[in-house]
Design a protein around this motif. Structure first.
Motif, PDB file in Angstrom:
ATOM      1  N   TYR A  41     -36.466  -0.766 -22.765  1.00  0.00           N
ATOM      2  CA  TYR A  41     -36.012  -1.991 -23.057  1.00  0.00           C
ATOM      3  C   TYR A  41     -36.911  -3.024 -22.467  1.00  0.00           C
ATOM      4  O   TYR A  41     -36.813  -4.257 -22.534  1.00  0.00           O
ATOM      5  CB  TYR A  41     -34.660  -2.283 -22.862  1.00  0.00           C
ATOM      6  N   LEU A  42     -37.788  -2.872 -21.453  1.00  0.00           N
ATOM      7  CA  LEU A  42     -38.334  -3.718 -20.552  1.00  0.00           C
ATOM      8  C   LEU A  42     -39.851  -3.586 -21.040  1.00  0.00           C
ATOM      9  O   LEU A  42     -40.470  -2.288 -20.750  1.00  0.00           O
ATOM     10  CB  LEU A  42     -38.329  -3.572 -19.039  1.00  0.00           C
ATOM     11  N   LEU A  59     -37.891  -8.292 -22.040  1.00  0.00           N
ATOM     12  CA  LEU A  59     -37.156  -7.474 -22.903  1.00  0.00           C
ATOM     13  C   LEU A  59     -37.610  -7.360 -24.160  1.00  0.00           C
ATOM     14  O   LEU A  59     -38.187  -8.448 -24.815  1.00  0.00           O
ATOM     15  CB  LEU A  59     -35.536  -8.026 -22.891  1.00  0.00           C
ATOM     16  N   ALA A 142     -31.017  -2.896 -24.947  1.00  0.00           N
ATOM     17  CA  ALA A 142     -30.620  -2.689 -23.471  1.00  0.00           C
ATOM     18  C   ALA A 142     -29.313  -1.747 -23.567  1.00  0.00           C
ATOM     19  O   ALA A 142     -29.188  -1.034 -22.419  1.00  0.00           O
ATOM     20  CB  ALA A 142     -30.801  -3.801 -22.970  1.00  0.00           C
TER      21      ALA A 142
ATOM     22  N   LEU B 100     -29.117  -4.860 -15.467  1.00  0.00           N
ATOM     23  CA  LEU B 100     -28.564  -5.547 -16.684  1.00  0.00           C
ATOM     24  C   LEU B 100     -27.387  -6.237 -16.437  1.00  0.00           C
ATOM     25  O   LEU B 100     -26.469  -5.896 -16.120  1.00  0.00           O
ATOM     26  CB  LEU B 100     -28.471  -4.466 -17.794  1.00  0.00           C
ATOM     27  N   VAL B 111     -31.272 -10.219 -16.848  1.00  0.00           N
ATOM     28  CA  VAL B 111     -31.697  -8.751 -15.879  1.00  0.00           C
ATOM     29  C   VAL B 111     -31.802  -9.233 -14.539  1.00  0.00           C
ATOM     30  O   VAL B 111     -32.256 -10.349 -14.212  1.00  0.00           O
ATOM     31  CB  VAL B 111     -32.964  -8.129 -16.408  1.00  0.00           C
TER      32      VAL B 111
END
Lengths: 224, 224
Positions: A41-42, A59, A142, B100, B111
């Protein structure tokens, strides 16, 4: 990892193997690309500012053949994507590090990894329905289950959020797995060789200081 | 993370705080930059190819105020850095994801992270002594203790390896810690809020298939 393709691959539903390293592969197939993107997700978003490269972590989420990233409307690449109908050139790179590969020789040290590099023109998303879908997707990517379990953006928040789309057209996947590829003449050397696995893990959730004790930990967090 | 500085910071030994977010900080101080760089070994290297950005993952090491990355002499940015005495513009970004952040509202999801963004002109390292030092540093940065416990590069391997240096001059550190920053009016909403910690861990070392059983696991691997 230190031998990237000199020209980006076109996204076609076939697979090819590079010859330079035994277990290093350049995959063009849709399934590999999706699997690597969906496992993270990054991303690292690259763009060009005054002729120089800029790389920032952010993200993302994949929806079909589209990648979405979001950010403040004040951030430069997102502003430019909004001003320019033709889109702005970006590169989105997602990397999962899976292991450190320790060979007998320093030269053959390597890493096990999976990565996707997507090139193309990023466009700011203006359609309201697509914006909401993209924001949900980024939250869901995420923390699956979270979009429905939080307050969605109100009009003021939506106005302050830029959503940028990159179509997955010019994209390649690359990965390495397995142990070291030592030279035969090095195998007798008295050094340990093998792989030190690396992974990203999630710890026990920490409640916010202002969270009411009446609110239990949701199932989508206990299951991780 | 979604609100990057619009101009890169100059590297000065003072610290400043951005005002936009309570616990998000833009740090210019040397110590923060070094600590973040030294806590990792994988960076994302950005460069410009035909006017478009390219972002590739690679290993790095910091030695004093210099960052080193290495790769095959065939890889494009390294080749160009070698041809061009003035250097080629690069951006090296190192990101550690720490958590997160789940807020009551989708908008305040965030984040926790630590990142360094270094801009500048990369130069190919031609001095043989500096090349050896850099290669040792890259191995040591990933696995401390390993450079002395492996065969160093021979002349042929050295000739096939490009080493590139970026001086740490135009560099900034940014990080976020702590829980969600919810709107006061959202605090009564029935959603869980808090932080899901994220970390990178190393697993038990896996010996190579061709490793002699006489060679024990070295201390620098058992200690991790």
């Amino acid at each position: 990892m230190d031998d990237p393709p000199s020209t980006p691959a076109t996204y076609t539903p076939t697979a090819r193997t590079t010859g330079s390293r035994a277990r290093e592969r350049l995959a063009y197939d849709r399934e590999s690309v999706h699997a690597i993107l969906d496992a993270g997700y990054l991303c690292h978003l690259g763009f060009v500012r005054d002729g120089a490269p800029v790389v920032l972590p952010t993200l993302y989420a994949r929806v079909g053949e589209r990648l979405y990233v979001h950010g403040s409307t004040g951030s430069r690449p997102l502003r430019e994507a909004g001003r320019n109908d033709a889109g702005v050139p970006v590169c989105v790179t997602v990397t999962h590090l899976d292991g450190l590969v320790l060979a007998k020789s320093a030269f053959h040290h390597s890493v096990n990894y999976r990565s996707v590099v997507a090139h193309g023109l990023a466009h700011q998303v203006t359609d309201q329905e697509e914006r909401l879908l993209a924001l949900d997707a980024i939250v869901e990517n995420a923390v699956p289950g979270r979009a429905d379990d939080s307050r969605r953006a109100n009009p003021k928040e939506l106005a302050a959020t830029a959503v940028v789309r990159l179509d997955l057209e010019e994209v390649s996947a690359k990965s390495r797995t397995g142990g070291p590829n030592d030279e035969p003449e090095d195998l007798g050397l008295p050094y340990w060789s093998g792989v030190l696995p690396v992974s990203t893990v999630h710890g026990a959730p920490i409640p916010a200081g202002d969270l009411s004790p009446d609110i239990p930990l949701p199932g989508y967090l206990t299951a991780r």
